[in-house]
Design an enzyme around this catalytic site. Structure first.
Site, PDB file in Angstrom:
ATOM      1  N   MET A  79      39.748  43.750  38.459  1.00  0.00           N
ATOM      2  CA  MET A  79      40.418  42.683  39.097  1.00  0.00           C
ATOM      3  C   MET A  79      39.690  41.619  38.753  1.00  0.00           C
ATOM      4  O   MET A  79      39.907  40.528  39.462  1.00  0.00           O
ATOM      5  CB  MET A  79      40.525  43.144  40.493  1.00  0.00           C
ATOM      6  CG  MET A  79      41.447  44.109  40.886  1.00  0.00           C
ATOM      7  SD  MET A  79      42.404  44.067  42.541  1.00  0.00           S
ATOM      8  CE  MET A  79      40.919  44.221  43.623  1.00  0.00           C
ATOM      9  N   SER A  92      29.639  44.011  44.411  1.00  0.00           N
ATOM     10  CA  SER A  92      31.198  44.115  44.679  1.00  0.00           C
ATOM     11  C   SER A  92      31.627  42.420  44.642  1.00  0.00           C
ATOM     12  O   SER A  92      30.896  41.628  45.049  1.00  0.00           O
ATOM     13  CB  SER A  92      31.451  44.624  46.130  1.00  0.00           C
ATOM     14  OG  SER A  92      32.824  44.393  46.552  1.00  0.00           O
ATOM     15  N   HIS A 137      31.056  45.801  37.020  1.00  0.00           N
ATOM     16  CA  HIS A 137      31.953  45.708  35.767  1.00  0.00           C
ATOM     17  C   HIS A 137      31.098  46.212  34.493  1.00  0.00           C
ATOM     18  O   HIS A 137      31.673  46.651  33.508  1.00  0.00           O
ATOM     19  CB  HIS A 137      32.549  44.662  36.032  1.00  0.00           C
ATOM     20  CG  HIS A 137      33.419  44.454  37.196  1.00  0.00           C
ATOM     21  ND1 HIS A 137      32.989  43.497  37.935  1.00  0.00           N
ATOM     22  CD2 HIS A 137      34.625  45.151  37.765  1.00  0.00           C
ATOM     23  CE1 HIS A 137      33.914  43.700  39.106  1.00  0.00           C
ATOM     24  NE2 HIS A 137      34.996  44.595  38.719  1.00  0.00           N
TER      25      HIS A 137
END
Ligand code: AMP
Length: 286
Positions: free
Chosen positions: A30, A185, A37
């Site tokens: 996202m 996060s 990531h």
């Protein structure tokens, strides 16, 4: 590196690579990419011939009261980081492209989607599963990479792939953490300095619990109670759940007799954060 906002353009680029025999890897995200990531993306670049990163804040997986509008977006940095790392295509569709005709089809994984976070975020996993199926149908990856940070999501996606005979292998990779243990996060951006300091109690209490299991503790309820107490002491505003579960079925276990996963979701400074740790009760006390 190519960038595609249209499904047809992404398909065309990928089809060309596939024709020449390249193996296609995919990392669905996202955006607001961080080291968690990047670890998936770097592994995908290393292991496949053409790494496709998808950046799509999927409205379908956010509840009406959730943070879709304020979810962090960092398109320029995401793009630069992907280019630097040898990504071949970033697919960045708008919601109107992904859900052109509205969305009446949902992919639902019974049981696995209804426990843990599923209880507190009704419809969330249907949104995740639906978009992941769409992305798999668009990209047709040979391999797709997901983080263990979202452990329930990983289990649910493995199950869809199995149940629907999708020709993709799913790779799960370990959680990347800040130096104090907080799982990276995009939602950590929401935390005030004080909440950010408090939030590291999640990993600290999971690590302590894993230590207790390694030392011979087998009583799942006792482990959960202790984590709960530590989170409260550490400043959690509220706790959605702390649960010791079977790593495949995600059902709560009473006795930690083999591999298990301790999962939790808690609120700090208005942000809902999750974390988990693997434990194994099959050996003797270590
Ligand atoms: P998201 O952008 O939050 O949807 O995450 C995209 C992918 O990155 C998912 O497979 C996540 O599990 C993974 N991911 C997010 N945070 C981390 C982390 N701290 N470590 C490893 N993987 C992560």
């Amino acid at each position: 590196m190519k960038v595609a906002q249209r499904i047809a353009d992404a398909r065309a680029a990928i089809a060309q690579w596939r024709r020449t025999g390249l193996q296609i890897g995919c990392v669905p995200t996202m955006g607001a990419l961080h080291d968690g990531h990047w670890s998936l993306i770097e592994q995908c670049v290393a292991e496949t011939d053409a790494c496709v990163v998808t950046v799509f804040v999927n409205p379908l997986q956010f509840g009406p009261e959730e943070d879709f509008e304020r979810y962090p977006r960092a398109w320029d940095d995401d793009l630069a980081g992907c280019a630097e790392r040898g990504v071949r295509l970033v697919f960045h569709p708008g919601a109107e492209e992904m859900y052109e005709r509205g969305e009446c089809t949902r992919v639902h994984v019974a049981g696995l989607s209804e426990t843990l976070c599923g209880k507190y975020r009704p419809g969330h996993f249907d949104g995740v599963c639906t978009v992941v199926c769409k992305l798999f149908n668009i990209v047709e990856p040979d391999v797709a990479y997901f983080g263990e940070k979202d452990y329930q999501q990983l289990v649910v996606i493995r199950r869809i792939v199995e149940d629907l005979n999708m020709p993709v292998s799913v790779v799960g990779l370990p959680t990347i953490r800040e130096p104090d243990g907080l799982a990276m996060s995009s939602r950590n951006d929401y935390l005030t300095t004080e909440a950010r300091r408090q939030a590291c109690v999640m990993h600290a209490s999971l690590a302590a619990a894993a230590g207790r299991v390694a030392a011979g503790e087998r009583d799942a309820r006792s482990i959960e109670r202790e984590i709960h107490a530590n989170l409260e002491k550490g400043g959690a505003e509220s706790i959605d759940y702390v649960s010791v579960v079977d790593p495949d079925t995600l059902q709560a276990v009473e006795t930690i007799a083999g591999p298990a996963r301790i999962c939790l979701a808690a609120w700090f400074g208005g942000a809902r954060l999750i974390d988990n740790v693997a434990v194994d009760g099959s050996g003797g006390a270590g």
